[in-house]
Scaffold this motif. Structure first.
Motif, PDB file in Angstrom:
ATOM      1  N   MET A   1      35.053  45.049  38.935  1.00  0.00           N
ATOM      2  CA  MET A   1      34.852  43.890  38.078  1.00  0.00           C
ATOM      3  C   MET A   1      33.373  43.607  37.989  1.00  0.00           C
ATOM      4  SD  MET A   1      35.950  39.876  38.615  1.00  0.00           S
ATOM      5  CE  MET A   1      35.237  39.661  40.207  1.00  0.00           C
ATOM      6  N   THR A   2      33.030  43.072  36.906  1.00  0.00           N
ATOM      7  CA  THR A   2      31.687  42.554  36.734  1.00  0.00           C
ATOM      8  C   THR A   2      31.794  41.047  36.652  1.00  0.00           C
ATOM      9  OG1 THR A   2      31.045  44.514  35.482  1.00  0.00           O
ATOM     10  CG2 THR A   2      29.669  42.580  35.246  1.00  0.00           C
ATOM     11  N   ILE A   3      31.039  40.368  37.489  1.00  0.00           N
ATOM     12  CA  ILE A   3      30.935  38.911  37.389  1.00  0.00           C
ATOM     13  C   ILE A   3      29.505  38.612  36.978  1.00  0.00           C
ATOM     14  CG2 ILE A   3      31.096  36.680  38.511  1.00  0.00           C
ATOM     15  CD1 ILE A   3      32.810  37.903  40.650  1.00  0.00           C
ATOM     16  N   ARG A   4      29.393  37.872  35.902  1.00  0.00           N
ATOM     17  CA  ARG A   4      28.081  37.373  35.507  1.00  0.00           C
ATOM     18  C   ARG A   4      28.085  35.887  35.806  1.00  0.00           C
ATOM     19  NH1 ARG A   4      26.961  38.137  29.676  1.00  0.00           N
ATOM     20  NH2 ARG A   4      29.181  37.787  29.532  1.00  0.00           N
ATOM     21  N   PHE A   5      27.200  35.477  36.688  1.00  0.00           N
ATOM     22  CA  PHE A   5      27.081  34.070  37.024  1.00  0.00           C
ATOM     23  C   PHE A   5      25.985  33.470  36.160  1.00  0.00           C
ATOM     24  CE2 PHE A   5      28.664  35.829  41.139  1.00  0.00           C
ATOM     25  CZ  PHE A   5      29.887  35.178  41.127  1.00  0.00           C
ATOM     26  N   LEU A   6      26.378  32.666  35.205  1.00  0.00           N
ATOM     27  CA  LEU A   6      25.444  31.985  34.325  1.00  0.00           C
ATOM     28  C   LEU A   6      25.219  30.576  34.857  1.00  0.00           C
ATOM     29  CD1 LEU A   6      27.057  33.185  30.971  1.00  0.00           C
ATOM     30  CD2 LEU A   6      25.206  34.268  32.275  1.00  0.00           C
ATOM     31  N   LYS A   7      24.450  29.803  34.155  1.00  0.00           N
ATOM     32  CA  LYS A   7      24.119  28.461  34.624  1.00  0.00           C
ATOM     33  C   LYS A   7      25.364  27.585  34.792  1.00  0.00           C
ATOM     34  CE  LYS A   7      20.491  25.138  33.797  1.00  0.00           C
ATOM     35  NZ  LYS A   7      19.414  24.736  32.904  1.00  0.00           N
ATOM     36  N   THR A   8      26.254  27.625  33.821  1.00  0.00           N
ATOM     37  CA  THR A   8      27.430  26.752  33.867  1.00  0.00           C
ATOM     38  C   THR A   8      28.742  27.502  33.700  1.00  0.00           C
ATOM     39  OG1 THR A   8      27.318  26.318  31.491  1.00  0.00           O
ATOM     40  CG2 THR A   8      26.142  24.787  32.941  1.00  0.00           C
ATOM     41  N   LEU A  12      34.060  36.763  33.997  1.00  0.00           N
ATOM     42  CA  LEU A  12      34.714  37.866  34.681  1.00  0.00           C
ATOM     43  C   LEU A  12      35.182  38.881  33.653  1.00  0.00           C
ATOM     44  CD1 LEU A  12      34.941  35.290  36.510  1.00  0.00           C
ATOM     45  CD2 LEU A  12      36.964  36.342  37.470  1.00  0.00           C
ATOM     46  N   SER A  13      35.117  40.154  34.021  1.00  0.00           N
ATOM     47  CA  SER A  13      35.579  41.193  33.112  1.00  0.00           C
ATOM     48  C   SER A  13      36.086  42.385  33.907  1.00  0.00           C
ATOM     49  CB  SER A  13      34.462  41.623  32.163  1.00  0.00           C
ATOM     50  OG  SER A  13      33.383  42.160  32.888  1.00  0.00           O
ATOM     51  N   GLY A  14      36.925  43.175  33.262  1.00  0.00           N
ATOM     52  CA  GLY A  14      37.426  44.399  33.879  1.00  0.00           C
ATOM     53  C   GLY A  14      38.437  44.142  34.980  1.00  0.00           C
ATOM     54  N   ASN A  15      38.355  44.962  36.027  1.00  0.00           N
ATOM     55  CA  ASN A  15      39.283  44.913  37.143  1.00  0.00           C
ATOM     56  C   ASN A  15      38.733  43.982  38.218  1.00  0.00           C
ATOM     57  OD1 ASN A  15      41.261  45.481  38.999  1.00  0.00           O
ATOM     58  ND2 ASN A  15      40.475  47.503  39.504  1.00  0.00           N
ATOM     59  N   CYS A  16      39.350  42.840  38.410  1.00  0.00           N
ATOM     60  CA  CYS A  16      38.904  41.852  39.401  1.00  0.00           C
ATOM     61  C   CYS A  16      39.505  42.211  40.754  1.00  0.00           C
ATOM     62  CB  CYS A  16      39.334  40.453  38.988  1.00  0.00           C
ATOM     63  SG  CYS A  16      38.685  39.939  37.402  1.00  0.00           S
ATOM     64  N   THR A  17      38.690  42.711  41.656  1.00  0.00           N
ATOM     65  CA  THR A  17      39.165  43.212  42.948  1.00  0.00           C
ATOM     66  C   THR A  17      38.964  42.199  44.062  1.00  0.00           C
ATOM     67  OG1 THR A  17      37.050  44.206  43.535  1.00  0.00           O
ATOM     68  CG2 THR A  17      38.573  45.562  42.238  1.00  0.00           C
ATOM     69  N   VAL A  18      39.510  42.534  45.210  1.00  0.00           N
ATOM     70  CA  VAL A  18      39.396  41.675  46.377  1.00  0.00           C
ATOM     71  C   VAL A  18      37.935  41.556  46.841  1.00  0.00           C
ATOM     72  CG1 VAL A  18      39.861  43.516  48.047  1.00  0.00           C
ATOM     73  CG2 VAL A  18      40.455  41.147  48.611  1.00  0.00           C
ATOM     74  N   GLU A  19      37.144  42.586  46.623  1.00  0.00           N
ATOM     75  CA  GLU A  19      35.765  42.584  47.095  1.00  0.00           C
ATOM     76  C   GLU A  19      34.910  41.475  46.483  1.00  0.00           C
ATOM     77  OE1 GLU A  19      37.354  45.390  46.122  1.00  0.00           O
ATOM     78  OE2 GLU A  19      37.492  46.420  48.060  1.00  0.00           O
TER      79      GLU A  19
END
Length: 78
Positions: A1-8, A12-19
């Motif tokens: 998964m890719t998480i992009r943390f923006l200001k607000t 989340l995209s793709g495969n959201c894993t336990v990691e």
């Protein structure tokens, strides 16, 4: 998964894993008014679902996957 943390927003995209679950919950707890955009999620591990449920942030976009979307709608914040 890719998480992009923006200001607000956490995007989340793709495969959201336990990691990624721990980083996600920490960010959401530290940003209680932030939203979660999950439009591009293809698979959601239960740990990530629990992180989102525990934090209580608003979900701004549900995934296209009907099963994931239904599980998230039951949280009542979408």
């Amino acid at each position: 998964m890719t998480i992009r943390f923006l200001k607000t927003k956490a995007v989340l995209s793709g495969n959201c894993t336990v990691e990624e679950a721990e980083d996600l919950v920490q960010w959401l707890v530290n940003h209680p008014k932030a939203e979660v955009n999950m439009r591009e999620v293809t698979h959601l591990h239960t740990a990530s679902l629990q992180a989102i449920a525990a934090a209580g942030n608003r979900i701004s976009a549900l995934p296209d996957d009907p099963f994931c979307a239904q599980a998230l709608q039951r949280l009542g914040r979408a």
